[in-house]
Design an enzyme around this catalytic site. Structure first.
Site, PDB file in Angstrom:
ATOM      1  N   ASP A  73       0.838  -1.201   0.000  1.00 56.61           N
ATOM      2  CA  ASP A  73       0.000   0.000   0.000  1.00 56.61           C
ATOM      3  C   ASP A  73       0.879   1.259   0.000  1.00 56.61           C
ATOM      4  OD1 ASP A  73      -2.165   1.758   0.689  1.00 56.61           O
ATOM      5  OD2 ASP A  73      -1.549   1.576   2.789  1.00 56.61           O
ATOM      6  N   ASP A 108      -0.458   5.066   0.944  1.00 60.20           N
ATOM      7  CA  ASP A 108      -0.732   6.025   2.021  1.00 60.20           C
ATOM      8  C   ASP A 108      -0.653   5.365   3.389  1.00 60.20           C
ATOM      9  OD1 ASP A 108      -1.201   7.937   0.108  1.00 60.20           O
ATOM     10  OD2 ASP A 108      -3.346   7.513   0.020  1.00 60.20           O
ATOM     11  N   ASP A 162      -1.954  -0.458   5.895  1.00 63.80           N
ATOM     12  CA  ASP A 162      -2.317   0.037   7.234  1.00 63.80           C
ATOM     13  C   ASP A 162      -3.812  -0.040   7.525  1.00 63.80           C
ATOM     14  OD1 ASP A 162      -2.513   2.292   5.269  1.00 63.80           O
ATOM     15  OD2 ASP A 162      -3.447   3.231   7.013  1.00 63.80           O
TER      16      ASP A 162
END
Ligand SMILES: O=c1ccn([C@@H]2O[C@H](COP(=O)(O)O)[C@@H](O)[C@H]2O)c(=O)[nH]1
Ligand SMILES: [Mg+2]
Length: 212
Positions: A20, A22, A158
């Site tokens: 990922d 961000d 996250d």
């Protein structure tokens, strides 16, 4: 999926890793907080280490702003031009990703969701990847609003609850520790990766390779 021939001609499948952007490689929260404070220096704010929801607006909504329009306007900060382009790196992330991509039997792709208001976030994610990882990585950037539809062995991300059209995605979710999930329990057989700096990611990738 790609396969490689190992010693004794045992076929060794390649480990496909999705990473990922961000809050896993790019510091969205820190950048938002800085921009928020620049725009609203007299309003309360939430220090990054006190963040506890995935969506920033959910937690900011509970603050007592002197000007109530802040509540409605704050999303404009991350929807604005250059916000995504200018995100700082999360320490060690880009170096780790480049090193991981050099590991034998490992293929790495970046898998990121653009905002629904994609005008700036989608192209700027390409800019970010080109600047921080290099032009070759443009070929390895997958933008999707539904990560469950993307094939892979691991997704390092996250966001603690990743949902979409598929209830059983092909990947195993490794939760990257970020302000939004730091106090949340990781449920089921998910794993956690706390940072890119202490070398744990290497052991984790080697373990996944052994289990293929
Ligand atoms: O408060 C927030 C925090 C994040 N988002 C957006 O969610 C996605 C997450 O992207 P990944 O690269 O897959 O982590 C991204 O578009 C963020 O900007 C949000 O809308 N609000
Ligand atoms: Mg993320």
């Amino acid at each position: 999926m790609a396969a490689r021939r190992g010693i004794g001609s045992m076929a060794q499948r390649t480990l496909m890793v999705l990473i990922d952007l961000d809050e896993t490689l790019a510091a969205f929260e820190k950048h938002f907080m800085i921009k928020f404070r620049e725009k609203y220096p007299n309003e309360p704010y939430i220090p990054v280490e006190k963040r506890n929801t995935f969506y920033i607006a959910e937690q900011y909504d509970k603050l007592n702003f002197t000007d109530d329009s802040v509540r409605l306007e704050l999303k404009k900060i991350y929807r604005s031009e250059h916000f995504f382009r200018d995100l700082p790196e999360i320490e060690g992330g880009c170096d780790a990703v480049k090193e991981m991509a050099e590991m034998e039997g490992v293929e790495v792709f970046i898998c990121s969701s653009p905002l629904f208001q994609y005008k700036y976030s989608a192209p700027e994610k390409y800019e970010w990847v080109e600047k921080h990882l290099g032009p070759d990585w443009i070929n390895r950037l997958i933008l999707t609003r539904d990560k469950t539809m993307i094939n892979g062995d691991i997704l390092i991300d996250d966001k603690i609850h990743i949902t979409g059209a598929l209830h059983n995605p092909s990947w195993k979710h490794v939760v990257f520790t970020a302000p939004n999930n730091q106090n949340m329990k990781v449920k089921g057989d998910k794993l956690r990766l706390n940072n890119w700096t202490d070398g744990t990611w290497r052991t984790m990738i080697e373990d996944f390779k052994k289990r293929l």
